[in-house]
Write an enzyme that holds these catalytic residues in place. Structure first.
Site, PDB file in Angstrom:
ATOM      1  N   ASP A   1      -9.709  10.937  -3.197  1.00 29.15           N
ATOM      2  CA  ASP A   1     -10.680   9.841  -3.286  1.00 29.15           C
ATOM      3  C   ASP A   1     -11.439   9.667  -1.974  1.00 29.15           C
ATOM      4  O   ASP A   1     -12.641   9.388  -1.970  1.00 29.15           O
ATOM      5  CB  ASP A   1      -9.993   8.529  -3.665  1.00 29.15           C
ATOM      6  CG  ASP A   1      -9.513   8.486  -5.107  1.00 29.15           C
ATOM      7  OD1 ASP A   1      -9.754   9.468  -5.853  1.00 29.15           O
ATOM      8  OD2 ASP A   1      -8.890   7.483  -5.484  1.00 29.15           O
TER       9      ASP A   1
ATOM     10  N   HIS B   1      -7.664   9.814  -8.378  1.00 31.22           N
ATOM     11  CA  HIS B   1      -6.898   8.640  -7.953  1.00 31.22           C
ATOM     12  C   HIS B   1      -5.848   8.984  -6.904  1.00 31.22           C
ATOM     13  O   HIS B   1      -4.967   8.184  -6.623  1.00 31.22           O
ATOM     14  CB  HIS B   1      -6.264   7.909  -9.140  1.00 31.22           C
ATOM     15  CG  HIS B   1      -7.266   7.317 -10.068  1.00 31.22           C
ATOM     16  ND1 HIS B   1      -7.994   6.195  -9.757  1.00 31.22           N
ATOM     17  CD2 HIS B   1      -7.671   7.712 -11.296  1.00 31.22           C
ATOM     18  CE1 HIS B   1      -8.806   5.926 -10.759  1.00 31.22           C
ATOM     19  NE2 HIS B   1      -8.637   6.828 -11.701  1.00 31.22           N
TER      20      HIS B   1
ATOM     21  N   MET C   1       0.893  -1.154   0.000  1.00 31.26           N
ATOM     22  CA  MET C   1       0.000   0.000   0.000  1.00 31.26           C
ATOM     23  C   MET C   1       0.936   1.208   0.000  1.00 31.26           C
ATOM     24  O   MET C   1       1.788   1.333   0.881  1.00 31.26           O
ATOM     25  CB  MET C   1      -0.893  -0.002   1.248  1.00 31.26           C
ATOM     26  CG  MET C   1      -1.810   1.200   1.319  1.00 31.26           C
ATOM     27  SD  MET C   1      -3.118   1.073   2.583  1.00 31.26           S
ATOM     28  CE  MET C   1      -2.192   0.955   4.109  1.00 31.26           C
TER      29      MET C   1
END
Length: 177
Positions: A159, A154, A7
């Site tokens: 987001d 994005h 991540m």
């Protein structure tokens, strides 16, 4: 999937509060936010997915936040903004974000401020309220008044704010009106 893949950024925004008296949306989803860019934990990555994020992997390797520090800071932030309430992670769809977020929280802090199941999938919420089968649900087919007017960039924080608005709109939406 988390573990073999990293991540690389985490964004969150407060969408509101719900209690026995109902749901109260956040006045401004940008008022309480969290954002970190993380150092990758493995050599594995998908170049196309990295390109969508706009982030530079080499820069993240050198200067991204250590995942343990980022997850500890995120946990502290969640506890602070949810004082007196049960925090719930919401996403559209929640399955992807929840998988990475929960794995990282458990791996790097040993616990999740959301517990093991404190997530809500907005795609399912919309399908239920709209009385549609899940396979028939897509953001592009939703009523425009539910969608955020923000541009989808994005970027994890953008987001998150966009999804906070979608959640607030869904929670207040009555399809029978």
């Amino acid at each position: 999937m988390p573990g073999p893949y990293s991540m690389i950024s985490l964004g969150a925004a407060v969408a509101g509060r719900q209690d026995a008296d109902g749901y109260v949306p956040a006045e401004d989803p940008e008022a309480h936010t969290f954002y970190r860019e993380l150092r990758p934990i493995s050599e594995e990555f998908v170049p196309e997915a990295l390109a969508v994020s706009g982030l530079d992997r080499e820069r993240l390797i050198e200067s991204g936040s250590e995942p343990a520090a980022a997850m500890a800071a995120f946990t502290d932030w969640v506890r602070e903004v949810s004082t007196g309430a049960q925090p719930v992670m919401c996403g559209y769809p929640a399955s992807y974000d929840w998988t990475f977020l929960y794995w990282y929280l458990i791996r790097f802090t040993g616990a999740s401020p959301f517990g093991h199941s404190g997530c809500l999938d907005m795609k399912t919420l919309y399908a239920t309220k709209a009385r549609l089968p899940l396979r028939a649900v897509a953001k592009g087919a939703m009523p425009r008044e539910l969608l955020s007017r923000r541009r989808h960039t994005h970027h994890a924080l953008d987001d998150a704010v966009e999804q906070a608005e979608l959640f607030s709109n869904l929670m207040r939406w009555d399809p029978d009106r």
